[in-house]
Design a protein around this motif. Structure first.
Motif, PDB file in Angstrom:
ATOM      1  N   SER A  34      35.185  40.630  10.340  1.00  0.00           N
ATOM      2  CA  SER A  34      34.591  41.953  10.213  1.00  0.00           C
ATOM      3  C   SER A  34      33.768  42.312  11.449  1.00  0.00           C
ATOM      4  O   SER A  34      32.866  41.573  11.840  1.00  0.00           O
ATOM      5  CB  SER A  34      33.696  42.010   8.974  1.00  0.00           C
ATOM      6  N   TYR A  35      34.073  43.474  12.033  1.00  0.00           N
ATOM      7  CA  TYR A  35      33.307  43.951  13.191  1.00  0.00           C
ATOM      8  C   TYR A  35      31.834  44.102  12.828  1.00  0.00           C
ATOM      9  O   TYR A  35      30.950  43.657  13.563  1.00  0.00           O
ATOM     10  CB  TYR A  35      33.871  45.295  13.656  1.00  0.00           C
ATOM     11  N   GLN A  36      31.569  44.727  11.695  1.00  0.00           N
ATOM     12  CA  GLN A  36      30.188  45.005  11.322  1.00  0.00           C
ATOM     13  C   GLN A  36      29.407  43.726  11.059  1.00  0.00           C
ATOM     14  O   GLN A  36      28.210  43.645  11.342  1.00  0.00           O
ATOM     15  CB  GLN A  36      30.136  45.906  10.084  1.00  0.00           C
ATOM     16  N   HIS A  38      29.870  40.798  12.620  1.00  0.00           N
ATOM     17  CA  HIS A  38      29.494  40.263  13.931  1.00  0.00           C
ATOM     18  C   HIS A  38      28.362  41.086  14.551  1.00  0.00           C
ATOM     19  O   HIS A  38      27.427  40.538  15.144  1.00  0.00           O
ATOM     20  CB  HIS A  38      30.699  40.266  14.872  1.00  0.00           C
ATOM     21  N   TYR A  39      28.449  42.406  14.407  1.00  0.00           N
ATOM     22  CA  TYR A  39      27.423  43.273  15.000  1.00  0.00           C
ATOM     23  C   TYR A  39      26.068  43.035  14.331  1.00  0.00           C
ATOM     24  O   TYR A  39      25.043  42.883  15.006  1.00  0.00           O
ATOM     25  CB  TYR A  39      27.829  44.740  14.867  1.00  0.00           C
ATOM     26  N   GLU A  60      32.281  38.832  20.296  1.00  0.00           N
ATOM     27  CA  GLU A  60      33.294  38.864  19.240  1.00  0.00           C
ATOM     28  C   GLU A  60      33.599  40.306  18.837  1.00  0.00           C
ATOM     29  O   GLU A  60      34.747  40.650  18.551  1.00  0.00           O
ATOM     30  CB  GLU A  60      32.820  38.060  18.024  1.00  0.00           C
ATOM     31  N   CYS A  61      32.566  41.138  18.831  1.00  0.00           N
ATOM     32  CA  CYS A  61      32.768  42.552  18.508  1.00  0.00           C
ATOM     33  C   CYS A  61      33.712  43.214  19.505  1.00  0.00           C
ATOM     34  O   CYS A  61      34.561  44.038  19.129  1.00  0.00           O
ATOM     35  CB  CYS A  61      31.431  43.291  18.511  1.00  0.00           C
ATOM     36  N   LEU A  64      37.294  43.233  18.873  1.00  0.00           N
ATOM     37  CA  LEU A  64      37.747  44.078  17.771  1.00  0.00           C
ATOM     38  C   LEU A  64      37.661  45.565  18.086  1.00  0.00           C
ATOM     39  O   LEU A  64      38.462  46.353  17.589  1.00  0.00           O
ATOM     40  CB  LEU A  64      36.919  43.771  16.511  1.00  0.00           C
ATOM     41  N   ARG A  65      36.676  45.948  18.922  1.00  0.00           N
ATOM     42  CA  ARG A  65      36.500  47.361  19.272  1.00  0.00           C
ATOM     43  C   ARG A  65      35.956  47.477  20.684  1.00  0.00           C
ATOM     44  O   ARG A  65      35.132  46.668  21.106  1.00  0.00           O
ATOM     45  CB  ARG A  65      35.519  48.052  18.309  1.00  0.00           C
TER      46      ARG A  65
END
Length: 250
Positions: A34-36, A38-39, A60-61, A64-65
């Motif tokens: 999940s991006y969120q 990691h953020y 890591e984010c 993904l984005r």
């Protein structure tokens, strides 16, 4: 510019950083992709002063984005804390390629130039920050620092006072230190009137300058009771003990 990261926390009690995230955020079910996640974990580490761990999660984010301006801002600021100014500049400049502007981003770019010694360029970015958000406290304080370094004392004091009016404690400490250096101890003590570690440290420095060693020692000890790894306080405690011939205690 003045950065004062929080003390690192003890994370050995956690089995791993995913368990750490659950503990910090109260998440019962999380996905490692999940991006969120990691953020959020990156921001949690950042706010605890664990900047290498924070950057790892933000990296890591990026897998993904690559279109989130807030991610590049977070990466830029973490790189500043890590002393990686070139990387910080790269991430922060990329924000403008995403057609995104913020006072916080402009301030961060100013900090990069300030730490790199280009104070004129830093001032340009801090002023741009203020154009985007009037009375942005960090930029007012940082302008005070730049003007002080440039020996433009009157301007520096005005910026510090404006920052203090917004509630910026770093500006109060910086202006207090200016008064200490000028021998204006009365005004310095007015700015160090609170009970934070920095204010205790400032009071200690005032009394050191006046050779009031017992009073200074009391406030340096209060400083380390609140901020156990405050190098400046320990240095001055050692200095006072050495001065008094108390080598074992120092």
């Amino acid at each position: 510019a003045q950065f004062k990261p929080n003390l690192p926390i003890e994370i050995k009690k956690h089995k791993g950083h995913w368990e750490f995230l659950k503990d910090q955020l109260g998440a019962s079910q999380i996905s490692e992709n999940s991006y969120q996640v990691h953020y959020n974990l990156g921001m949690t580490y950042r706010n605890k002063g664990l900047f290498n761990e924070s950057k790892r999660e933000f990296d890591e984010c990026l897998k993904l984005r690559t279109d989130d301006a807030h991610l590049y801002l977070a990466l830029g600021e973490v790189c500043i804390f890590l002393g990686k100014l070139d990387d910080a500049s790269k991430y922060l400049q990329h924000i403008y390629e995403l057609d995104f502007e913020s006072a916080q981003c402009a301030n961060a770019l100013g900090v990069v130039h300030c730490l790199g010694g280009d104070f004129n360029k830093a001032i340009e970015w801090f002023q741009k920050s203020l154009a985007l958000q009037t009375n942005f406290a960090a930029s007012l304080n940082n302008l005070g620092i730049c003007k002080s370094i440039q020996k433009k004392v009157g301007e520096a004091i005005e910026y510090f006072k404006k920052a203090i009016a917004t509630g910026n404690s770093d500006a109060g400490f910086n202006l207090g230190m200016y008064y200490v250096n000028e021998g204006n101890y009365e005004n310095a003590l007015k700015l160090f009137s609170g009970d934070t570690a920095d204010e205790y440290f400032g009071k200690g420095l005032v009394f050191v300058e006046q050779s009031k060693d017992d009073e200074a020692l009391e406030f340096f000890k209060k400083t380390v009771s609140l901020k156990p790894n405050h190098a400046g306080a320990y240095y001055n405690i050692g200095f006072i003990f050495t001065k008094l011939g108390k080598f074992k205690e120092g």
